[in-house]
Design a protein around this motif. Structure first.
Motif, short mmCIF file in Angstrom:
data_model
loop_
_atom_site.label_atom_id
_atom_site.label_comp_id
_atom_site.label_asym_id
_atom_site.label_seq_id
_atom_site.Cartn_x
_atom_site.Cartn_y
_atom_site.Cartn_z
N ASN A 1 12.33 10.65 -4.74
CA ASN A 1 11.27 10.57 -3.73
C ASN A 1 10.46 11.85 -3.86
O ASN A 1 10.88 12.91 -3.43
CB ASN A 1 11.86 10.44 -2.33
CG ASN A 1 10.77 10.26 -1.27
OD1 ASN A 1 9.66 10.75 -1.42
ND2 ASN A 1 11.11 9.57 -0.22
N ARG B 1 7.49 12.52 -2.59
CA ARG B 1 6.69 12.85 -1.40
C ARG B 1 5.28 13.29 -1.78
O ARG B 1 4.78 14.30 -1.30
CB ARG B 1 7.40 13.90 -0.55
CG ARG B 1 8.69 13.39 0.02
CD ARG B 1 9.23 14.29 1.10
NE ARG B 1 10.45 13.71 1.61
CZ ARG B 1 11.62 14.32 1.60
NH1 ARG B 1 11.72 15.53 1.12
NH2 ARG B 1 12.67 13.72 2.08
N GLN C 1 9.53 7.24 -5.75
CA GLN C 1 9.12 6.67 -4.48
C GLN C 1 8.16 7.65 -3.81
O GLN C 1 8.24 8.86 -4.03
CB GLN C 1 10.31 6.42 -3.54
CG GLN C 1 11.38 5.51 -4.10
CD GLN C 1 12.41 6.27 -4.90
OE1 GLN C 1 12.83 7.36 -4.54
NE2 GLN C 1 12.81 5.69 -6.02
N GLU C 2 7.30 7.10 -2.98
CA GLU C 2 6.34 7.86 -2.17
C GLU C 2 5.43 8.72 -3.05
O GLU C 2 5.22 9.89 -2.80
CB GLU C 2 7.09 8.71 -1.14
CG GLU C 2 6.27 9.02 0.07
CD GLU C 2 7.05 9.74 1.16
OE1 GLU C 2 6.39 10.07 2.16
OE2 GLU C 2 8.26 9.96 1.05
N LYS D 1 2.21 8.32 -3.34
CA LYS D 1 0.94 8.50 -2.62
C LYS D 1 -0.25 8.56 -3.59
O LYS D 1 -1.22 9.26 -3.35
CB LYS D 1 0.98 9.74 -1.73
CG LYS D 1 2.06 9.67 -0.67
CD LYS D 1 2.04 10.85 0.26
CE LYS D 1 3.15 10.71 1.29
NZ LYS D 1 3.10 11.74 2.30
N VAL E 1 -0.62 2.81 -3.60
CA VAL E 1 -0.38 3.03 -2.17
C VAL E 1 -1.25 2.11 -1.34
O VAL E 1 -2.27 1.59 -1.81
CB VAL E 1 -0.68 4.49 -1.77
CG1 VAL E 1 0.20 5.45 -2.49
CG2 VAL E 1 -2.13 4.84 -1.99
N SER F 1 0.30 6.19 2.51
CA SER F 1 1.76 6.27 2.37
C SER F 1 2.25 5.32 1.29
O SER F 1 1.54 4.43 0.86
CB SER F 1 2.44 5.94 3.70
OG SER F 1 2.22 4.60 4.03
N GLY F 2 3.48 5.55 0.87
CA GLY F 2 4.10 4.67 -0.12
C GLY F 2 3.73 5.05 -1.54
O GLY F 2 3.40 6.18 -1.85
N SER G 1 6.23 -2.64 -1.85
CA SER G 1 7.41 -1.88 -1.42
C SER G 1 8.56 -1.89 -2.42
O SER G 1 9.59 -1.28 -2.18
CB SER G 1 7.93 -2.43 -0.08
OG SER G 1 6.96 -2.27 0.92
N TYR H 1 10.91 1.31 -1.98
CA TYR H 1 10.49 2.30 -0.99
C TYR H 1 10.27 1.54 0.30
O TYR H 1 9.27 0.84 0.46
CB TYR H 1 9.22 3.05 -1.40
CG TYR H 1 8.82 4.09 -0.37
CD1 TYR H 1 9.59 5.24 -0.21
CD2 TYR H 1 7.74 3.90 0.46
CE1 TYR H 1 9.26 6.18 0.74
CE2 TYR H 1 7.40 4.84 1.42
CZ TYR H 1 8.16 5.98 1.56
OH TYR H 1 7.85 6.90 2.53
N ASN I 1 14.39 4.13 3.62
CA ASN I 1 13.89 4.60 4.91
C ASN I 1 14.69 3.99 6.06
O ASN I 1 14.14 3.58 7.08
CB ASN I 1 12.40 4.30 5.08
CG ASN I 1 11.55 5.42 4.52
OD1 ASN I 1 11.89 6.59 4.65
ND2 ASN I 1 10.45 5.06 3.87
#
Length: 187
Positions: free
Chosen positions: A7, A9, A35-36, A38, A61, A65-66, A87, A108, A142
């Motif tokens: 992840n 971020r 993941q994530e 963005k 995304v 997000s995501g 997702s 995700y 999550n």
């Protein structure tokens, strides 16, 4: 075979690109699930161009997000992209080093409970369809299984937690203990 689920971020900034590239050089994985991210698809393509020896595909995304991505070293493995949803991603992997095929789902999980449940339903269908195959399911759900996994916030059991517990039980998933991570699931 070395597989990493990360992840990140967000990986739009050049500093993050360098951090990820350095991590890849140090860990030397065959395949990485992000993941994530963005990132838009265009941004992801630019990122991959900087990593000349890697191939990959990304899910864009929605809003801010995501974002998902799977990258691999084509000398070590072959990847066939099958489904690239918002997702989750599904692909078929062939490892040259162990001469073995398996399916991989990179997930995700959305933050909203109703969207989590819908995502888990979609992945359940995939798992049921591939019930005779080896499937590796990983990423960031999550969601938590146990209140001891939670730091801060509400201390009561949530609908999301109950849904996640049911999802894990229904699909026969089990936690794989690692020495450098947590919340890793396999079927």
């Amino acid at each position: 075979m070395k597989l990493i689920s990360w992840n990140v971020r967000g990986c739009n900034a050049l500093e993050k690109h360098c951090l990820i590239k350095d991590g890849l050089e140090q860990m030397k994985p065959d395949l990485v699930c992000f993941q994530e991210t963005k990132m838009s698809l265009e941004e992801a393509e630019m990122l991959l161009k900087g990593w000349r020896s890697w191939k990959g595909f990304f899910a864009s995304v929605v809003g801010s997000s995501g974002g998902l991505g799977i990258i691999w070293n084509p000398i070590l493995i072959k990847v066939e992209e099958l489904i690239n949803a918002h997702s989750w991603q599904l692909c078929k992997i062939h490892s040259f080093s162990i001469n073995y095929d398996f399916f991989l789902i990179n997930i995700y999980g959305p933050m909203k409970t109703n969207l989590q449940l819908e995502t888990w339903k979609q992945v359940c269908v995939i798992l049921n369809n591939l019930s005779q195959e080896l499937v590796v399911l990983g990423g960031n759900f999550n969601a938590i299984l146990d209140l001891t996994d939670k730091k801060g916030g509400n201390v009561g059991i949530t609908a999301s937690q109950v849904g996640f517990q049911n999802y894990i039980a229904k699909n026969g998933l089990r936690e794989v203990k690692t020495n450098k991570g947590c919340f890793i699931w396999s079927n």
